[in-house]
Design a protein around this motif. Structure first.
Motif, short mmCIF file in Angstrom:
data_model
loop_
_atom_site.label_atom_id
_atom_site.label_comp_id
_atom_site.label_asym_id
_atom_site.label_seq_id
_atom_site.Cartn_x
_atom_site.Cartn_y
_atom_site.Cartn_z
N VAL A 63 0.83 -1.20 0.00
CA VAL A 63 0.00 0.00 0.00
C VAL A 63 0.86 1.25 0.00
CG1 VAL A 63 -1.74 1.31 1.30
CG2 VAL A 63 -1.85 -1.19 1.23
N GLN A 64 1.89 1.26 0.82
CA GLN A 64 2.66 2.49 0.99
C GLN A 64 4.07 2.17 1.48
OE1 GLN A 64 0.44 5.31 3.28
NE2 GLN A 64 1.89 6.99 2.99
N SER A 65 5.04 2.94 1.00
CA SER A 65 6.41 2.86 1.49
C SER A 65 6.69 4.09 2.34
CB SER A 65 7.40 2.81 0.32
OG SER A 65 7.20 1.62 -0.43
N ILE A 66 7.38 3.89 3.46
CA ILE A 66 7.62 4.97 4.42
C ILE A 66 9.13 5.11 4.62
CG2 ILE A 66 7.26 5.73 6.79
CD1 ILE A 66 4.93 3.16 5.28
N VAL A 67 9.62 6.32 4.49
CA VAL A 67 11.04 6.58 4.70
C VAL A 67 11.41 6.21 6.13
CG1 VAL A 67 12.82 8.35 4.80
CG2 VAL A 67 11.10 8.40 2.98
N SER A 68 12.45 5.41 6.28
CA SER A 68 12.93 5.02 7.60
C SER A 68 14.43 4.80 7.55
CB SER A 68 12.21 3.75 8.10
OG SER A 68 12.41 2.67 7.20
N ASN A 69 15.05 4.78 8.71
CA ASN A 69 16.50 4.62 8.79
C ASN A 69 16.81 3.70 9.97
OD1 ASN A 69 19.25 4.87 8.63
ND2 ASN A 69 19.27 7.11 8.59
N GLY A 70 17.05 2.43 9.65
CA GLY A 70 17.26 1.46 10.72
C GLY A 70 15.99 1.21 11.50
N ALA A 71 14.88 1.03 10.80
CA ALA A 71 13.58 0.85 11.47
C ALA A 71 13.58 -0.44 12.28
CB ALA A 71 12.45 0.84 10.46
N ARG A 72 12.97 -0.40 13.45
CA ARG A 72 12.97 -1.55 14.35
C ARG A 72 11.58 -2.11 14.63
NH1 ARG A 72 16.80 -4.66 15.24
NH2 ARG A 72 15.86 -5.11 17.27
N GLN A 73 10.58 -1.24 14.80
CA GLN A 73 9.28 -1.77 15.22
C GLN A 73 8.18 -0.74 14.98
OE1 GLN A 73 8.87 -2.76 19.47
NE2 GLN A 73 7.95 -4.69 18.87
N TRP A 74 6.99 -1.26 14.61
CA TRP A 74 5.77 -0.45 14.47
C TRP A 74 4.84 -0.72 15.65
CZ3 TRP A 74 4.67 3.10 10.67
CH2 TRP A 74 5.40 3.03 9.48
N ALA A 75 3.98 0.24 15.94
CA ALA A 75 2.90 0.04 16.91
C ALA A 75 1.76 0.98 16.56
CB ALA A 75 3.38 0.31 18.34
N MET A 76 0.54 0.54 16.82
CA MET A 76 -0.64 1.36 16.57
C MET A 76 -1.05 2.04 17.86
SD MET A 76 -4.27 0.24 14.82
CE MET A 76 -4.77 -0.83 16.18
N VAL A 77 -1.43 3.32 17.75
CA VAL A 77 -1.81 4.10 18.93
C VAL A 77 -3.22 4.67 18.72
CG1 VAL A 77 -1.12 5.91 20.54
CG2 VAL A 77 0.61 4.79 19.10
N ASP A 78 -4.09 4.42 19.68
CA ASP A 78 -5.44 4.98 19.66
C ASP A 78 -5.39 6.37 20.30
OD1 ASP A 78 -8.09 5.67 19.92
OD2 ASP A 78 -8.68 3.90 21.06
N VAL A 79 -5.65 7.41 19.49
CA VAL A 79 -5.61 8.79 20.00
C VAL A 79 -6.99 9.42 19.98
CG1 VAL A 79 -3.18 9.17 19.41
CG2 VAL A 79 -4.97 9.66 17.71
N SER A 80 -8.03 8.59 19.97
CA SER A 80 -9.39 9.12 19.91
C SER A 80 -9.71 10.00 21.12
CB SER A 80 -10.40 7.98 19.79
OG SER A 80 -10.26 7.06 20.86
N ARG A 81 -9.04 9.75 22.25
CA ARG A 81 -9.29 10.54 23.46
C ARG A 81 -8.84 12.00 23.28
NH1 ARG A 81 -10.02 9.37 29.01
NH2 ARG A 81 -10.51 11.35 30.00
N LEU A 82 -7.96 12.24 22.32
CA LEU A 82 -7.37 13.57 22.19
C LEU A 82 -8.25 14.55 21.43
CD1 LEU A 82 -3.66 12.60 21.41
CD2 LEU A 82 -4.84 12.72 23.60
N GLY A 83 -9.26 14.05 20.72
CA GLY A 83 -10.14 14.95 19.99
C GLY A 83 -9.51 15.58 18.77
N LEU A 84 -8.69 14.85 18.05
CA LEU A 84 -8.05 15.34 16.84
C LEU A 84 -8.88 14.99 15.62
CD1 LEU A 84 -4.44 14.17 17.76
CD2 LEU A 84 -5.34 16.49 17.95
#
Length: 285
Positions: A63-84
């Protein structure tokens, strides 16, 4: 029964350090953190989407390539509490570049990661792993920092603290709302997502970290990948206030600890014979 799943591009995994399964808006994704391709650490990481339209032959599509440099790990964060304007961000731990938060734009399925509005986590270089936890609904991220990759004279400095970062919503050009952390000074990126380091934890060569809760407390377990060094467990009271971690225990694992995982065991205590059929159970981590 396990079936082979095909990838339509063999270049997705180029010295991958890890991959993380994500489920967002009912769709399954695979986020791949590429660390080194054999020549360079400046190799893009990938976001894959599962195409299950053919049950007999499911495929992951790039789907998508993301610029990274020595990438180690991804994680998903739920920020719905922040009202963004968005409710999800993906966090990426980079070893040779600042770790970042990237907003998820659900209205753009072709490029769901809004890299133009990514926000640095503010925890410097050298991250080896990250984990997400929530306190009263407010998101925090702990980064296990392995070393300072910019160490001079060719000697790698592994005595670098790991860090805890809190997420909030910018209020103006200088301050942000961090919920239980109160209002505090912060930069104001265009995305409205604010970050601030809340605590540095003394570690050395932290290769991985695990977060778990037990008996009303919050724990961080750092796997230390250094000879003759102990892995570390930090603890904080788990409540409605901002966590503050203190060192609880040093754990000698007799080797280089590269990873750590927590799991729950259901412990049952059988009652006397006259109450056969009943049991008293509790969870242990």
């Amino acid at each position: 029964e396990f079936r082979r799943v095909l990838f339509r591009s063999r270049s997705v995994f180029l010295g991958a350090a890890s991959s993380t399964q994500l489920r967002i808006d009912g769709v399954d994704y695979l986020a791949v953190a590429n660390f080194w391709d054999g020549e360079s650490h400046q190799v893009p990481s990938r976001l894959m989407r599962l195409d299950a339209s053919s049950p007999s032959e499911p495929r992951f599509e790039l789907v998508q390539s993301i610029v990274s440099n020595g990438a180690r790990q991804w994680a998903m964060v739920d920020v719905s509490r922040l009202g963004l304007q968005f409710s999800t961000v993906l966090a990426l731990a980079n070893y040779l570049a600042p770790s970042v938060l990237i907003p998820w734009q659900a209205s753009q399925p072709a490029t769901p990661l809004d890299t133009a509005n990514s926000v640095e986590l503010g925890a410097g270089l050298g991250a080896s792993a990250l984990k997400v936890f929530y306190v009263n609904g407010w998101p925090y991220i702990v980064l296990a920092v392995f070393a300072d990759p910019g160490t001079a004279n060719g000697t790698l400095n592994v005595h670098v603290p790991s860090r805890i970062v809190r997420l909030g919503k910018t209020l103006n050009d200088t301050h942000a709302d961090f919920g239980i952390g109160g209002y505090a000074a912060a930069t104001a990126p265009a995305s409205g997502l604010a970050v601030a380091v809340t605590q540095e934890l003394e570690t050395a060569a932290a290769h991985d970290v695990e977060v778990f809760r037990a008996n009303g407390r919050l724990y961080l377990f750092f796997a230390v990948n250094l000879a003759e060094s102990e892995s570390l467990i930090y603890m904080s009271e788990d409540g409605d206030s901002e966590p503050r971690f203190t060192l609880l225990q040093r754990v000698m694992v007799h080797g280089h600890a590269a990873a750590v995982r927590a799991f729950v065991v259901l412990v049952c205590r059988c009652m006397p014979y006259r109450e056969i059929g009943r049991a008293s159970c509790r969870e242990r981590v």
